[in-house]
Design an enzyme around this catalytic site. Structure first.
Site, PDB file in Angstrom:
ATOM      1  N   LYS A 216       0.819  -1.216   0.000  1.00  0.00           N
ATOM      2  CA  LYS A 216       0.000   0.000   0.000  1.00  0.00           C
ATOM      3  C   LYS A 216       0.851   1.264   0.000  1.00  0.00           C
ATOM      4  CE  LYS A 216      -4.374  -2.045   0.889  1.00  0.00           C
ATOM      5  NZ  LYS A 216      -5.373  -2.515   1.834  1.00  0.00           N
ATOM      6  N   ARG A 252      -3.277 -10.217   4.722  1.00  0.00           N
ATOM      7  CA  ARG A 252      -3.689 -10.231   3.304  1.00  0.00           C
ATOM      8  C   ARG A 252      -2.540  -9.653   2.478  1.00  0.00           C
ATOM      9  NH1 ARG A 252      -6.046  -6.921  -0.538  1.00  0.00           N
ATOM     10  NH2 ARG A 252      -7.619  -7.884  -1.858  1.00  0.00           N
TER      11      ARG A 252
HETATM   12  N1  HH2 Z   1      -7.431  -4.085   0.425  1.00  0.00           N
HETATM   13  C1  HH2 Z   1      -7.773  -4.079  -0.866  1.00  0.00           C
HETATM   14  C2  HH2 Z   1      -8.873  -4.834  -1.322  1.00  0.00           C
HETATM   15  N2  HH2 Z   1      -9.569  -5.614  -0.480  1.00  0.00           N
HETATM   16  N3  HH2 Z   1      -9.929  -6.448   1.681  1.00  0.00           N
HETATM   17  C3  HH2 Z   1      -9.618  -6.479   2.993  1.00  0.00           C
HETATM   18  N4  HH2 Z   1     -10.299  -7.266   3.832  1.00  0.00           N
HETATM   19  N5  HH2 Z   1      -8.574  -5.745   3.488  1.00  0.00           N
HETATM   20  C4  HH2 Z   1      -7.830  -4.925   2.699  1.00  0.00           C
HETATM   21  O1  HH2 Z   1      -6.886  -4.252   3.209  1.00  0.00           O
HETATM   22  C5  HH2 Z   1      -8.146  -4.863   1.305  1.00  0.00           C
HETATM   23  C6  HH2 Z   1      -9.232  -5.650   0.828  1.00  0.00           C
HETATM   24  C7  HH2 Z   1      -6.986  -3.246  -1.819  1.00  0.00           C
HETATM   25  O2  HH2 Z   1      -5.882  -3.956  -2.293  1.00  0.00           O
HETATM   26  P1  HH2 Z   1      -5.867  -4.735  -3.687  1.00  0.00           P
HETATM   27  O3  HH2 Z   1      -6.912  -5.794  -3.722  1.00  0.00           O
HETATM   28  O4  HH2 Z   1      -4.493  -5.212  -3.963  1.00  0.00           O
HETATM   29  O5  HH2 Z   1      -6.153  -3.593  -4.742  1.00  0.00           O
HETATM   30  P2  HH2 Z   1      -7.411  -3.157  -5.613  1.00  0.00           P
HETATM   31  O6  HH2 Z   1      -8.515  -2.771  -4.686  1.00  0.00           O
HETATM   32  O7  HH2 Z   1      -6.882  -1.998  -6.425  1.00  0.00           O
HETATM   33  O8  HH2 Z   1      -7.812  -4.330  -6.459  1.00  0.00           O
END
Ligand code: HH2
Length: 272
Positions: A216, A252
């Site tokens: 992040k 995660r």
């Molecule tokens: N962060 C993201 C998405 N889903 N779910 C939970 N429970 N906790 C988190 O910190 C979280 C999440 C964002 O990260 P990422 O999936 O890599 O990115 P994007 O939303 O751009 O797909």
């Protein structure tokens, strides 16, 4: 199904598989369903306890996609996995969760904590699924515009306490539920650090805690780039280990092998 703390003992790694063109750190990498399924299999082989499959980016500024588009992205991946791997579905939409659970997913990871779709709680309850309730201030499109709290740790915990009570009232047993403060979701870099520093406040609710600090932008900012949109692996591991040591159960992450290695050593050092 056992209580979530038995199914995912501390520490457990949740591998991120974003089936999207535009996720903030891995957009496009797993858009092809064969590539996404291969990534998921590799993550489990590397020690992930579960893989979190998502078809919608929730990065700062994102607009969201329709249920049809989300289904078009994730269903072929879940079909390829054939219910053989432990899968979590990262969605706020009841229809997407319903299809994913029918295809073998066991956990619903909802960044809106059951506020986005009035039918999602019933779908999760009906399938006896595990559920992750995450805190977000505002919505992805605008959440990073000057987020403010008087006391971020207490406010996030109070929100999740209310959402936990809502989920239980909707028929989701408490022992199926984990909580996530939502690193980066309507938070400054300092808010994110404070949430991990004071994780004990959230742990006071008595539920396993999920932390997603992986890659992040706060990490990149902390390292001196005020315009960073991602953070490096080294910093992600440090944040995951610190969160684990403060009591987080599920981490995660995007880079499973390295996090599993680091957490295995941290766990051994903790004497657990
Ligand atoms: N962060 C993201 C998405 N889903 N779910 C939970 N429970 N906790 C988190 O910190 C979280 C999440 C964002 O990260 P990422 O999936 O890599 O990115 P994007 O939303 O751009 O797909």
């Amino acid at each position: 199904m056992p209580p979530i703390e038995q199914r995912f003992p501390r520490p457990s790694v949740m591998g991120v598989v974003n089936v999207t063109p535009d996720s903030f750190s891995d957009g496009g990498v797993n858009l092809d369903p064969d590539a996404a399924a291969a990534t998921a299999r590799r993550m489990v082989a590397e020690g992930a306890a579960i893989v979190d499959v998502g078809g919608e980016s929730t990065r700062p500024g994102s607009e969201g996609v329709s249920a049809d588009e989300e289904l078009r992205r994730v269903v072929p991946v879940l079909e390829r996995l054939g219910g053989e791997l432990p899968v979590s579905i990262d969605t706020a939409k009841a229809e997407v969760a319903r299809r994913a659970l029918a295809l073998g997913a066991e956990l619903v990871n909802d960044v809106t904590a059951l506020r986005g779709d009035p039918e999602l709680a019933g779908v999760a309850a009906g399938a006896n699924a595990y559920v992750c309730l995450m805190h977000m201030l505002g919505e992805p499109r605008t959440m990073q515009r000057d987020p403010r709290y008087d006391d971020v740790a207490s406010e996030v915990a109070a929100f999740l306490e209310e959402r936990l009570a809502f989920a239980v009232a909707q028929g989701i047993p408490e022992d199926r539920i984990c909580l996530d403060p939502g690193i980066g979701f309507g938070k400054t870099a300092e808010h994110n650090l404070e949430l991990v520093r004071r994780l004990d406040v959230l742990l006071g609710l008595g539920r396993p805690v999920v932390i997603g600090f992986s890659r992040k932008s706060s990490l990149g900012r902390l390292l001196g780039d005020p315009a960073a949109t991602t953070g490096p692996l080294s910093a992600s591991i440090a944040a995951a280990v610190a969160a684990y040591e403060r009591g987080a159960t599920i981490l995660r992450v995007h880079d499973v092998r390295e996090h599993v290695q680091a957490l295995t050593v941290a766990h051994a050092l903790a004497g657990a």
